[in-house]
Design a protein around this motif. Structure first.
Motif, PDB file in Angstrom:
ATOM      1  N   ASP A  31       0.803  -1.219   0.000  1.00  0.00           N
ATOM      2  CA  ASP A  31       0.000   0.000   0.000  1.00  0.00           C
ATOM      3  C   ASP A  31       0.837   1.271   0.000  1.00  0.00           C
ATOM      4  N   HIS A  32       2.145   1.120  -0.206  1.00  0.00           N
ATOM      5  CA  HIS A  32       3.020   2.299  -0.254  1.00  0.00           C
ATOM      6  C   HIS A  32       4.313   1.942  -0.963  1.00  0.00           C
ATOM      7  N   ILE A  33       5.136   2.959  -1.170  1.00  0.00           N
ATOM      8  CA  ILE A  33       6.470   2.757  -1.737  1.00  0.00           C
ATOM      9  C   ILE A  33       7.489   3.141  -0.680  1.00  0.00           C
ATOM     10  N   LEU A  34       8.422   2.245  -0.404  1.00  0.00           N
ATOM     11  CA  LEU A  34       9.451   2.485   0.594  1.00  0.00           C
ATOM     12  C   LEU A  34      10.666   3.121  -0.072  1.00  0.00           C
ATOM     13  N   LEU A  35      11.006   4.311   0.379  1.00  0.00           N
ATOM     14  CA  LEU A  35      12.177   5.021  -0.148  1.00  0.00           C
ATOM     15  C   LEU A  35      13.402   4.551   0.621  1.00  0.00           C
ATOM     16  N   LEU A  36      14.229   3.756  -0.027  1.00  0.00           N
ATOM     17  CA  LEU A  36      15.406   3.183   0.613  1.00  0.00           C
ATOM     18  C   LEU A  36      16.622   4.100   0.514  1.00  0.00           C
ATOM     19  N   ARG A  37      16.688   4.895  -0.540  1.00  0.00           N
ATOM     20  CA  ARG A  37      17.735   5.904  -0.671  1.00  0.00           C
ATOM     21  C   ARG A  37      17.231   7.004  -1.578  1.00  0.00           C
ATOM     22  N   PRO A  38      17.157   8.246  -1.113  1.00  0.00           N
ATOM     23  CA  PRO A  38      16.749   9.332  -2.013  1.00  0.00           C
ATOM     24  C   PRO A  38      17.818   9.592  -3.058  1.00  0.00           C
ATOM     25  N   GLY A  39      17.386  10.062  -4.219  1.00  0.00           N
ATOM     26  CA  GLY A  39      18.312  10.333  -5.312  1.00  0.00           C
ATOM     27  C   GLY A  39      17.777  11.413  -6.216  1.00  0.00           C
ATOM     28  N   THR A  40      18.240  11.422  -7.454  1.00  0.00           N
ATOM     29  CA  THR A  40      17.876  12.515  -8.353  1.00  0.00           C
ATOM     30  C   THR A  40      16.431  12.436  -8.837  1.00  0.00           C
ATOM     31  N   LEU A  41      15.823  11.259  -8.767  1.00  0.00           N
ATOM     32  CA  LEU A  41      14.389  11.152  -9.050  1.00  0.00           C
ATOM     33  C   LEU A  41      13.652  11.369  -7.733  1.00  0.00           C
ATOM     34  N   THR A  42      12.859  12.424  -7.645  1.00  0.00           N
ATOM     35  CA  THR A  42      12.282  12.819  -6.366  1.00  0.00           C
ATOM     36  C   THR A  42      11.091  11.946  -5.971  1.00  0.00           C
ATOM     37  N   ALA A  43      10.837  11.926  -4.664  1.00  0.00           N
ATOM     38  CA  ALA A  43       9.701  11.177  -4.133  1.00  0.00           C
ATOM     39  C   ALA A  43       8.389  11.678  -4.719  1.00  0.00           C
ATOM     40  N   GLU A  44       8.309  12.979  -4.957  1.00  0.00           N
ATOM     41  CA  GLU A  44       7.074  13.554  -5.501  1.00  0.00           C
ATOM     42  C   GLU A  44       6.755  12.998  -6.887  1.00  0.00           C
ATOM     43  N   ARG A  45       7.754  12.869  -7.732  1.00  0.00           N
ATOM     44  CA  ARG A  45       7.535  12.335  -9.079  1.00  0.00           C
ATOM     45  C   ARG A  45       7.149  10.857  -9.023  1.00  0.00           C
ATOM     46  N   ILE A  46       7.751  10.118  -8.101  1.00  0.00           N
ATOM     47  CA  ILE A  46       7.413   8.703  -7.952  1.00  0.00           C
ATOM     48  C   ILE A  46       5.974   8.538  -7.470  1.00  0.00           C
ATOM     49  N   GLU A  47       5.577   9.312  -6.494  1.00  0.00           N
ATOM     50  CA  GLU A  47       4.190   9.261  -5.995  1.00  0.00           C
ATOM     51  C   GLU A  47       3.196   9.575  -7.105  1.00  0.00           C
ATOM     52  N   GLU A  48       3.514  10.589  -7.885  1.00  0.00           N
ATOM     53  CA  GLU A  48       2.614  11.010  -8.962  1.00  0.00           C
ATOM     54  C   GLU A  48       2.418   9.893  -9.986  1.00  0.00           C
ATOM     55  N   GLU A  49       3.485   9.202 -10.331  1.00  0.00           N
ATOM     56  CA  GLU A  49       3.394   8.150 -11.335  1.00  0.00           C
ATOM     57  C   GLU A  49       2.779   6.877 -10.775  1.00  0.00           C
ATOM     58  N   ALA A  50       3.114   6.534  -9.528  1.00  0.00           N
ATOM     59  CA  ALA A  50       2.685   5.256  -8.948  1.00  0.00           C
ATOM     60  C   ALA A  50       1.290   5.304  -8.355  1.00  0.00           C
ATOM     61  N   GLY A  51       0.859   6.485  -7.938  1.00  0.00           N
ATOM     62  CA  GLY A  51      -0.434   6.580  -7.266  1.00  0.00           C
ATOM     63  C   GLY A  51      -0.414   5.993  -5.869  1.00  0.00           C
ATOM     64  N   LEU A  52       0.776   5.879  -5.278  1.00  0.00           N
ATOM     65  CA  LEU A  52       0.940   5.358  -3.924  1.00  0.00           C
ATOM     66  C   LEU A  52       1.806   6.332  -3.122  1.00  0.00           C
TER      67      LEU A  52
END
Length: 322
Positions: free
Chosen positions: A188-209
């Motif tokens: 029900d979520h995405i676990l951020l194991l290491r932040p990098g150049t692809l931001t969490a905001e962009r991942i949330e937007e694409e994944a819907g999680l």
């Protein structure tokens, strides 16, 4: 000690030289869009073990396996629908997915660090072409001694690995200059194991999680999670408003401390206060001040938003107790 050969990727036959090195079980430093990777055939146990030896890397710390595309990745790992969608959207690019490894993958167990998962990424740049020619994944952590500053140029690679690896393929400075974002898709979520150049905001937007951050103290489950990492020789002081006498100064933005003249040296990550520029220059700044005679580095505050999350993650690890 090995004799490290340096080649220019613009020269004819450079790609073939890298490929031959890997086929023979050697180690080659090759640029990607993020940092230089220390490449070895991920199916060759001797070659993979050589990565750990050259870097002085703990054996429990897994490696990222680089693939050509999603089709190759799916022969080595089991993809859920969300991971597949993210790979389709962001590969090739700075996203690493941690996925269940297929039992018949053929990847050497050292790559996984004793886990039942594998970290996969499809990179941009010369390394991707080498993967295509080799026909199987390439294990490639950053091409530096473990815990030291990640390399964004061939000179940075040679600073800690000269005589420890076979080949450095010089492709100039890396475009992004900060390692990939590492995630694992949960129910029900995405676990951020290491932040990098692809931001969490962009991942949330694409994944819907929603993206949730890893908690400090959690067991290591992906590369780049050691508390002390990316560190220069001298101690690092964060969120500094001005340098103390003799400290070397890493600034951000147009404002300059009034007493900047007492700094031993100055490097501004971005005069314009641009986080993308700052990310691309972070390891260059740390490397510039990575010398035995530099005892202390002070770093100006960096906004902890967007790319700033990844920049501050690296800076906290650089400043951690060793």
């Amino acid at each position: 000690m090995r004799q490290t050969r340096r080649i220019d990727l613009r020269d004819d036959g450079a790609g073939a030289a890298v490929l031959m090195c890997l086929r023979e079980g050697g180690l080659a430093a090759v640029p990607t869009e993020t940092v230089y990777g220390l490449a070895a055939d991920a199916a060759n146990g001797v070659a993979v073990a050589s990565i750990f030896e050259a870097k002085g890397r703990p054996r429990f710390n897994p490696l990222i396996c680089h693939v050509f595309d999603l089709a190759m990745a799916e022969t080595y790992a089991e993809f859920d629908p969300v991971s597949r969608r993210l790979a389709t959207r962001f590969w090739p690019g700075p996203l690493t997915l941690v996925l269940p490894v297929r039992p018949e993958s053929g990847l050497h167990p050292l790559v996984m660090g004793g886990l039942d998962t594998v970290a996969l990424r499809a990179p941009q740049g010369p390394l991707r072409m080498v993967i295509d020619s080799l026909g199987r994944p390439i294990a490639a952590p950053s091409a530096n001694r473990s815990g030291c500053v990640s390399p964004t140029s061939a000179e940075h690679v040679l600073k800690t690995l000269d005589g420890r690896i076979d080949l450095v393929a010089d492709g100039g400075a890396c475009e992004q200059g900060l390692e990939s974002t590492i995630i694992r898709v949960m129910a029900d979520h995405i676990l951020l194991l290491r932040p990098g150049t692809l931001t969490a905001e962009r991942i949330e937007e694409e994944a819907g999680l929603p993206v949730r951050r890893r908690e400090e103290g959690d067991a290591i489950s992906a590369p780049g999670q050691l508390l002390s990492h990316y560190a220069p020789s001298g101690r690092v002081r964060l969120d500094a408003t001005a340098p103390e006498p003799g400290e070397y100064w890493i600034g951000f933005g147009p404002d300059r401390p009034d007493d900047l003249t007492r700094a031993g040296g100055v490097f501004n990550l971005s005069e314009a206060g641009d986080l993308k520029e700052a990310a691309s220059r972070l390891f260059a700044a740390l490397s510039a001040f990575d010398a035995p005679d530099i005892e202390a580095i002070a770093v100006a505050p960096i906004p902890d938003e967007g790319l700033g999350e990844a920049i501050n993650d690296r800076l906290r690890r650089a400043a951690a107790d060793r």
